[in-house]
Design a protein around this motif. Structure first.
Motif, short mmCIF file in Angstrom:
data_model
loop_
_atom_site.label_atom_id
_atom_site.label_comp_id
_atom_site.label_asym_id
_atom_site.label_seq_id
_atom_site.Cartn_x
_atom_site.Cartn_y
_atom_site.Cartn_z
N CYS A 34 17.88 46.81 45.10
CA CYS A 34 18.30 45.41 44.94
C CYS A 34 17.51 44.53 45.91
O CYS A 34 17.42 44.83 47.10
CB CYS A 34 19.80 45.30 45.19
N PHE A 47 18.35 41.73 46.91
CA PHE A 47 19.23 40.84 47.67
C PHE A 47 19.95 41.57 48.80
O PHE A 47 20.09 41.05 49.89
CB PHE A 47 20.25 40.20 46.73
N CYS A 48 20.42 42.80 48.53
CA CYS A 48 21.20 43.48 49.56
C CYS A 48 20.62 44.82 49.95
O CYS A 48 21.04 45.42 50.94
CB CYS A 48 22.64 43.68 49.06
N ARG A 81 20.75 47.72 48.20
CA ARG A 81 21.35 48.90 47.58
C ARG A 81 20.37 49.50 46.58
O ARG A 81 19.69 48.77 45.88
CB ARG A 81 22.63 48.52 46.83
N TRP A 97 18.49 43.26 40.67
CA TRP A 97 19.78 42.97 41.31
C TRP A 97 20.74 44.12 41.02
O TRP A 97 20.75 44.66 39.91
CB TRP A 97 20.32 41.64 40.76
N CYS A 98 21.52 44.51 41.99
CA CYS A 98 22.40 45.67 41.82
C CYS A 98 23.65 45.34 41.01
O CYS A 98 24.32 46.24 40.52
CB CYS A 98 22.80 46.21 43.19
N CYS A 155 26.45 43.06 44.74
CA CYS A 155 26.49 42.01 45.76
C CYS A 155 26.52 40.64 45.08
O CYS A 155 26.30 40.53 43.88
CB CYS A 155 25.29 42.13 46.68
ZN LIG Z 1 22.61 43.83 45.71
#
Ligand SMILES: [Zn+2]
Ligand SMILES: [Zn+2]
Length: 70
Positions: free
Chosen positions: A14, A16-17, A19, A53-54, A57
């Protein structure tokens, strides 16, 4: 690394976070990279439309203030 959701081998991370996520659970989300001034001083944003993206989050669309850190 294994998928955060199903524990199968992950195919990506991901944006963004961080993961790890497999193809089955990968989602897409526009990723806002930066802001710059274009022609006539018009503010423009650089965005990656299909960033990985996961789906877990919750990225904020804009930077949020963190007054408690200062
Ligand atoms: Zn994420
Ligand atoms: Zn998965």
């Amino acid at each position: 690394m294994h998928c955060w959701v199903c524990d199968q081998p992950a195919h990506g991370v991901c944006r963004f976070c961080g993961r790890a996520i497999c193809k089955d659970h990968a989602a897409k989300m526009p990723l806002f990279l930066c802001m710059y001034l274009g022609e006539n001083n018009t503010p423009k944003g650089l965005v990656v439309a299909d960033a990985l993206w996961c789906g877990v989050c919750q990225p904020q669309p804009e930077p949020i203030g963190m007054p408690e850190m200062f």
